[in-house]
Each structure stands twice: as structure tokens, then as C-alpha cells.
Design a protein around this motif. Structure first.
Motif, PDB file in Angstrom:
ATOM      1  N   ASP A  61     -57.424   5.105 -13.410  1.00 14.13           N
ATOM      2  CA  ASP A  61     -58.041   5.690 -12.222  1.00 14.13           C
ATOM      3  C   ASP A  61     -58.474   4.563 -11.297  1.00 14.13           C
ATOM      4  O   ASP A  61     -58.536   3.395 -11.706  1.00 14.13           O
ATOM      5  N   PHE A  62     -58.757   4.903 -10.036  1.00 12.11           N
ATOM      6  CA  PHE A  62     -59.404   3.997  -9.085  1.00 12.11           C
ATOM      7  C   PHE A  62     -60.562   4.766  -8.485  1.00 12.11           C
ATOM      8  O   PHE A  62     -60.353   5.736  -7.742  1.00 12.11           O
ATOM      9  N   TYR A  63     -61.800   4.356  -8.783  1.00 15.39           N
ATOM     10  CA  TYR A  63     -62.945   5.155  -8.355  1.00 15.39           C
ATOM     11  C   TYR A  63     -64.226   4.351  -8.516  1.00 15.39           C
ATOM     12  O   TYR A  63     -64.440   3.702  -9.542  1.00 15.39           O
ATOM     13  N   ILE A  72     -64.046   1.906 -11.774  1.00 17.07           N
ATOM     14  CA  ILE A  72     -62.812   1.775 -12.533  1.00 17.07           C
ATOM     15  C   ILE A  72     -61.687   1.435 -11.569  1.00 17.07           C
ATOM     16  O   ILE A  72     -61.630   1.961 -10.456  1.00 17.07           O
ATOM     17  N   ALA A  73     -60.804   0.527 -11.973  1.00 15.19           N
ATOM     18  CA  ALA A  73     -59.709   0.085 -11.103  1.00 15.19           C
ATOM     19  C   ALA A  73     -58.483  -0.210 -11.963  1.00 15.19           C
ATOM     20  O   ALA A  73     -57.979  -1.326 -11.987  1.00 15.19           O
ATOM     21  N   ASP A 110     -58.829  -4.171  -1.587  1.00 18.07           N
ATOM     22  CA  ASP A 110     -59.156  -4.648  -2.925  1.00 18.07           C
ATOM     23  C   ASP A 110     -59.904  -3.524  -3.637  1.00 18.07           C
ATOM     24  O   ASP A 110     -59.980  -2.401  -3.133  1.00 18.07           O
ATOM     25  N   SER A 111     -60.485  -3.817  -4.800  1.00 21.77           N
ATOM     26  CA  SER A 111     -61.107  -2.774  -5.615  1.00 21.77           C
ATOM     27  C   SER A 111     -62.428  -2.267  -5.049  1.00 21.77           C
ATOM     28  O   SER A 111     -63.012  -1.325  -5.590  1.00 21.77           O
ATOM     29  N   ASN A 135     -65.990   1.871   0.466  1.00 19.09           N
ATOM     30  CA  ASN A 135     -66.571   0.632   0.971  1.00 19.09           C
ATOM     31  C   ASN A 135     -67.706   0.297   0.008  1.00 19.09           C
ATOM     32  O   ASN A 135     -68.840   0.719   0.208  1.00 19.09           O
ATOM     33  N   THR A 136     -67.382  -0.402  -1.055  1.00 22.66           N
ATOM     34  CA  THR A 136     -68.230  -0.642  -2.222  1.00 22.66           C
ATOM     35  C   THR A 136     -68.356   0.639  -3.048  1.00 22.66           C
ATOM     36  O   THR A 136     -68.073   0.641  -4.244  1.00 22.66           O
ATOM     37  N   TYR A 137     -68.777   1.757  -2.432  1.00 21.38           N
ATOM     38  CA  TYR A 137     -68.867   3.055  -3.114  1.00 21.38           C
ATOM     39  C   TYR A 137     -67.857   4.030  -2.513  1.00 21.38           C
ATOM     40  O   TYR A 137     -67.511   3.929  -1.333  1.00 21.38           O
ATOM     41  N   THR A 138     -67.422   4.973  -3.319  1.00 19.42           N
ATOM     42  CA  THR A 138     -66.431   5.952  -2.886  1.00 19.42           C
ATOM     43  C   THR A 138     -67.109   7.207  -2.361  1.00 19.42           C
ATOM     44  O   THR A 138     -67.945   7.795  -3.050  1.00 19.42           O
TER      45      THR A 138
END
Length: 223
Positions: A61-63, A72-73, A110-111, A135-138
Motif C-alpha cells: 500500500d501507499f498511505y 506505509i510505502a 516521494d513517499s 503532503n506529509t499526511y494523506t
């Protein structure tokens, strides 16, 4: 003899620039004029005459949770460097098995800075068109519900304005969101699959159309 030497030299120069333009680990897919590379390797992938198939393994995941404390990345993303402005359209078909299985298109810096446009098996038991701007947080948002396991996505860019659009049939388009996204680094565009809770998830991307140039219509993403 001089002509022969010049021919050999020119061939070597062309080979050198070809190697620079397309590194050995790059992937070429139908509809994308630029070479693609992986952020996180997938469980499996296949380049097909129709496009691309990506299988993500368990725990991918990416979140970045909006409340903090969870990042998670791990999702595999096949990315390419886009033109300054563009319109990208693709059909996404996902073999949904578990909650949060999904296929996505990314705007990736980036992540800690990215846009995720996701077709997901949501926690509500519905197949949802989702989006998140990190942007730092989703910021996490479910935007629409579909009844089939395939949908059309369109990602369009004009300057710092990104448009996210979806369609059930590739004909009737609706805007999901417009985002003024100012990256802190170079931007890549990518295709991805994820399976945070399942054993694996395969996402198939087909009917890929990529056109350089800014979009004009904020309701449909058309140029």
C-alpha cells in the motif's frame, strides 16, 4: 575508409544515446512514449499487447494516515517522467478479493508527497473510486461507487493544476477533484496495484492513451 570510420563512429554515438534514453531495466508499455521504471518491485507483472498487468503481494500500500502514527510505502508503482502538461486515460480492471485491494494511478514525488487515484474494494463493501493527496499526511476521500470491477480513469495536468476524472464506459466523464499540487521535487506518473490485507491483487491497465498538452475542460479533463 574514412566514410566507414565515420559510419562506425556515428553508430557508436547512436548506441550510446539509445542506452541513455532507455536503461536496461526500463519497461515499455503501449500508449506511453517514455520508458518506465519500478518503485518497489511487484510480485509479478506482464506487458501485454493491450497494456500492462501488475500483481501486488500481501501488505502492499501507499498511505500516510491523516492522524499520524502510520505510514506505509510498499506498493509497486511503474513510473515514467511525464511532459510538462498532459492527459492520461486508462481502463483499470481489478481482481478484487479482499478489502482495500485496488489499482491506482499516481502522481509521485516521494513517499511524503504524492497524489493517489485509486479504484478500491472499500471498507463499506462497495467498489469505490477514491483519491488522496499526500503532503506529509494523506487526505483520504471516497468519491464514487461503481458496480463493475473495471472503470476508466483520467489524470490531467495544466501547470500546477491536476484533474482527476472517472467514467464507467470511457464516454461519460465526471470530475472527482481538482488539485493545485506544487511539488518539491521532480514528478513521475505511475501505474500501481495494492493488497494491504489480501495475499495478492492483480490490476490490469488497458486502452492507455497519453497526450502531451494541457487540459482545458475542468469537468471532463478534455484538451
Amino acid at each position: 575508409m574514412v566514410k566507414k570510420k565515420l559510419f562506425v563512429l556515428a553508430s557508436l554515438v547512436l548506441c550510446f544515446f539509445s542506452a541513455v534514453a532507455a536503461p536496461p531495466d526500463s519497461v515499455r508499455i503501449k500508449g506511453i512514449p517514455h520508458p518506465c521504471t519500478w518503485i518497489n518491485p511487484p510480485k509479478n507483472f506482464e506487458v501485454t499487447p493491450e497494456g500492462l498487468s501488475i500483481t501486488a503481494t500481501q501488505g502492499t500500500d501507499f498511505y500516510n494516515y491523516p492522524g499520524g502514527g502510520y505510514n506505509i510505502a510498499t506498493a509497486p508503482i511503474l513510473v515514467f517522467k511525464p511532459d510538462k502538461d498532459f492527459v492520461l486515460t486508462a481502463k483499470i480492471k481489478v481482481d478484487f478479493k479482499k478489502m482495500y485491494d485496488g489499482g491506482a494511478i499516481y502522481v509521485m514525488v516521494d513517499s511524503t508527497q504524492y497524489i493517489k487515484f485509486l479504484f478500491e474494494n472499500s471498507q463499506y463493501g462497495t467498489l469505490s473510486v477514491c483519491s488522496g493527496v499526500t503532503n506529509t499526511y494523506t487526505d483520504d476521500s471516497n468519491n464514487a461507487v461503481t458496480t463493475k470491477n473495471e472503470v476508466y480513469f483520467r489524470l490531467a495536468k495544466s501547470g500546477n493544476l491536476y484533474g482527476l476524472f472517472y467514467s464507467p464506459d470511457g464516454q461519460r466523464w465526471e470530475a472527482i477533484r481538482l488539485v493545485n499540487f506544487v511539488p518539491k521535487g521532480p514528478v513521475s506518473i505511475g501505474f500501481s496495484s495494492q493488497s494491504p490485507l489480501g495475499e495478492s491483487c492483480t490490476s490490469i491497465f488497458s486502452e492507455i492513451v497519453y497526450t502531451p498538452g494541457a487540459f482545458k475542460n475542468p469537468k471532463t479533463g478534455d484538451m
